[in-house]
Design an enzyme around this catalytic site. Structure first.
Site, PDB file in Angstrom:
ATOM      1  N   CYS A   1       0.921  -1.186  -0.104  1.00 39.61           N
ATOM      2  CA  CYS A   1      -0.018  -0.178   0.126  1.00 39.61           C
ATOM      3  C   CYS A   1       0.926   1.178  -0.004  1.00 39.61           C
ATOM      4  O   CYS A   1       0.113   2.516  -0.020  1.00 39.61           O
ATOM      5  CB  CYS A   1      -1.174   0.010   1.258  1.00 39.61           C
ATOM      6  SG  CYS A   1      -2.127  -1.473   1.336  1.00 39.61           S
TER       7      CYS A   1
ATOM      8  N   HIS B   1      -2.216   8.340   5.877  1.00 41.95           N
ATOM      9  CA  HIS B   1      -2.704   7.017   5.290  1.00 41.95           C
ATOM     10  C   HIS B   1      -4.078   6.385   5.788  1.00 41.95           C
ATOM     11  O   HIS B   1      -4.703   5.831   5.112  1.00 41.95           O
ATOM     12  CB  HIS B   1      -1.396   6.089   5.793  1.00 41.95           C
ATOM     13  CG  HIS B   1      -1.623   4.793   5.190  1.00 41.95           C
ATOM     14  ND1 HIS B   1      -1.694   4.295   3.841  1.00 41.95           N
ATOM     15  CD2 HIS B   1      -1.806   3.232   5.686  1.00 41.95           C
ATOM     16  CE1 HIS B   1      -1.855   3.212   3.462  1.00 41.95           C
ATOM     17  NE2 HIS B   1      -1.928   2.526   4.627  1.00 41.95           N
TER      18      HIS B   1
ATOM     19  N   GLU C   1      -0.096   5.917  13.337  1.00 39.66           N
ATOM     20  CA  GLU C   1       0.254   7.321  12.444  1.00 39.66           C
ATOM     21  C   GLU C   1       0.269   8.605  13.465  1.00 39.66           C
ATOM     22  O   GLU C   1       0.941   9.465  12.862  1.00 39.66           O
ATOM     23  CB  GLU C   1      -0.830   7.491  11.274  1.00 39.66           C
ATOM     24  CG  GLU C   1      -0.423   8.389  10.455  1.00 39.66           C
ATOM     25  CD  GLU C   1      -1.118   8.331   8.985  1.00 39.66           C
ATOM     26  OE1 GLU C   1      -0.673   8.897   7.948  1.00 39.66           O
ATOM     27  OE2 GLU C   1      -2.153   7.539   8.827  1.00 39.66           O
TER      28      GLU C   1
ATOM     29  N   LYS D   1      -9.486   8.466   2.251  1.00 36.83           N
ATOM     30  CA  LYS D   1     -10.008   6.941   2.047  1.00 36.83           C
ATOM     31  C   LYS D   1     -11.511   6.900   2.922  1.00 36.83           C
ATOM     32  O   LYS D   1     -12.015   6.021   2.529  1.00 36.83           O
ATOM     33  CB  LYS D   1      -8.921   5.924   3.096  1.00 36.83           C
ATOM     34  CG  LYS D   1      -7.745   5.967   2.362  1.00 36.83           C
ATOM     35  CD  LYS D   1      -6.615   4.553   2.877  1.00 36.83           C
ATOM     36  CE  LYS D   1      -5.525   4.519   2.275  1.00 36.83           C
ATOM     37  NZ  LYS D   1      -4.508   5.553   2.421  1.00 36.83           N
TER      38      LYS D   1
ATOM     39  N   HIS E   1      -9.640   2.077   0.203  1.00 35.27           N
ATOM     40  CA  HIS E   1      -8.232   1.930   0.076  1.00 35.27           C
ATOM     41  C   HIS E   1      -8.020   1.269  -1.320  1.00 35.27           C
ATOM     42  O   HIS E   1      -8.419   0.062  -1.601  1.00 35.27           O
ATOM     43  CB  HIS E   1      -7.908   0.958   1.202  1.00 35.27           C
ATOM     44  CG  HIS E   1      -6.436   1.030   1.522  1.00 35.27           C
ATOM     45  ND1 HIS E   1      -5.473   1.621   0.598  1.00 35.27           N
ATOM     46  CD2 HIS E   1      -5.556   0.065   2.292  1.00 35.27           C
ATOM     47  CE1 HIS E   1      -4.329   1.323   1.175  1.00 35.27           C
ATOM     48  NE2 HIS E   1      -4.294   0.460   2.066  1.00 35.27           N
TER      49      HIS E   1
ATOM     50  N   PHE F   1       1.703  -3.391   3.795  1.00 32.67           N
ATOM     51  CA  PHE F   1       2.035  -4.738   4.310  1.00 32.67           C
ATOM     52  C   PHE F   1       3.691  -4.961   4.097  1.00 32.67           C
ATOM     53  O   PHE F   1       4.159  -4.550   3.303  1.00 32.67           O
ATOM     54  CB  PHE F   1       1.289  -5.871   3.722  1.00 32.67           C
ATOM     55  CG  PHE F   1       0.046  -6.041   4.026  1.00 32.67           C
ATOM     56  CD1 PHE F   1      -0.378  -5.254   5.267  1.00 32.67           C
ATOM     57  CD2 PHE F   1      -0.773  -6.998   3.653  1.00 32.67           C
ATOM     58  CE1 PHE F   1      -1.754  -5.247   5.723  1.00 32.67           C
ATOM     59  CE2 PHE F   1      -2.065  -7.145   4.187  1.00 32.67           C
ATOM     60  CZ  PHE F   1      -2.609  -6.298   5.250  1.00 32.67           C
TER      61      PHE F   1
END
Length: 413
Positions: free
Chosen positions: A164, A304, A315, A336, A341, A401
């Protein structure tokens, strides 16, 4: 590293909320969600039956013959890249040197729908029914290669693949290549088209997707106490990056300056973020350091923030660790909440939103934030918020990931 300044001169998008930049930006600023029910027969038995499907099908925009030779991920990339190329005025350039034009176009998964469709054909109808175009359609670098072919970009055609964080990493790569003198112009972006029953089942079974069966437009809810996972989306974002010297020489409009980028790894877990956000903190710190950015000048962050319990908290810790006392002065948002996403396309789409926030001096809202998690001490915009005038900086964060972390700092033009 060269001190050469790099600027953004073109933007392109196709997303769950709009088929181009104007429609996408209008939807984001006005808080309209692109998450909708999946109507395909195969969705009926899935644990999750919603997604952020593209608002405009790419096959409606592209030439039919060409579109049939591209996986959907490449189709989306071509729509966004073509808009960015035209927006930058490069379609009118008659003396552009292709040897000085590069492409950095990312994907987290690649042509997965082509791969799975051809595997089904192999099992059901035999090897002779596998398409001879399957490999060039499914390979992850197909979008970058196709954009390179379309625009005669011969400097390089690269494909960062870091889950991502991929789309944002493509921008970092483009920045480096221009600063190193290897290109004058780079089309940078990310794309993803992974709305398929296998992917949805896999993400759902690992508890990454929200299984909220309420109104689809309310399911993606970053930082809310009721968040329980992300919503899968598809689409593409593209930016034309250019050396300032080259842009000024051809009289190009400049949206923003790419100040710096930071790329790090957590080395913590294959799927879970470092709960203290140490890797992401280093990425943000590097972006600020490389761009010689004073934390006091950062006024906006496109986070994010996917709507996962652990990631959203981590975050917040990163922003406090890097911005210090100035963290409370920053308007933070997660687009998002509206788009879902986009995996490998997320960072690029959100980079476009970050640049537009600087250009128009307005932060899009985070929708569906009804009860902010007290563990997240940030000033999150729940309605469109004006940004200050003068020289300001905005951050675009992406984490993936495998522990991939990328932060890009953009400055107002």
């Amino acid at each position: 590293m060269s001190s050469k300044r790099v600027v953004v001169t073109g933007l392109g998008v196709t997303s769950p909320v709009g088929g181009d930049v104007p429609s996408t930006w209008d939807a984001l600023v006005n808080g309209r969600s692109g998450v909708r029910p999946l109507t395909q027969d195969w969705a009926e038995t899935l644990p999750v039956r919603i997604a952020g499907t593209a608002a405009v099908d790419p096959s409606e925009v592209l030439e039919r013959v060409k579109a049939r030779r591209w996986d959907r991920s490449t189709q989306l990339a071509m729509v966004a890249a073509t808009e960015a190329w035209t927006d930058a005025g490069l379609d009118q350039s008659t003396d552009l040197d292709g040897d000085r034009v590069g492409v950095a176009f990312a994907s987290g998964i690649g042509g997965v729908t082509t791969l799975l469709a051809n595997y089904d054909a192999l099992l059901e109808k035999g090897p002779r029914r596998v398409s001879p175009l399957a490999v060039p359609m499914l390979m992850p670098n197909a979008p970058a290669a196709s954009v390179s072919l379309a625009f005669g970009a011969r400097a390089f055609a690269s494909t960062p693949v870091s889950a991502c964080a991929s789309g944002n990493e493509a921008i970092s790569l483009a920045l480096d290549q221009i600063r190193l003198g290897r290109a004058d112009v780079v089309v940078a972006g990310g794309t993803e088209a992974a709305i398929h029953p296998l992917n949805i089942a896999a993400f759902a079974n690992m508890m990454a997707l929200s299984k909220n069966d309420g109104d689809p437009t309310t399911v993606s809810r970053p930082w809310d106490t009721a968040r329980d996972g992300f919503v899968l989306g598809e689409g593409s974002g593209a930016l034309v990056l250019e050396s300032e010297e080259h842009a000024l020489a051809r009289g190009a409009r400049i949206y923003a300056v790419v100040m710096g980028a930071g790329v790090t790894a957590d080395s913590h877990d294959i799927a879970q973020p470092d709960p203290e956000g140490r890797g992401g903190t280093r990425a943000i710190a590097r972006a600020l350091s490389e761009g010689e950015v004073d934390p006091a000048d950062v006024k906006h962050v496109n986070a994010h923030a996917t709507s996962t319990p652990l990631g959203d908290i981590a975050e917040g810790l990163m922003l406090h660790a890097t911005l210090g006392a100035h963290a409370s002065d920053v308007v933070v948002t997660s687009t998002k909440s509206m788009t879902g996403h986009l995996l490998g396309g997320a960072g690029a789409l959100e980079a476009v939103a970050t640049v537009l926030a600087l250009h128009h001096r307005v932060s899009p809202p985070t929708i569906n934030l009804d009860d902010q998690d007290p563990a997240v001490d940030l000033d999150i915009a729940t309605k469109a918020r004006d940004l200050p005038m003068g020289d300001i900086v905005a951050l675009n964060n992406s984490f993936g990931f495998g522990g991939a972390n990328v932060a890009v700092a953009f400055g107002s033009a």
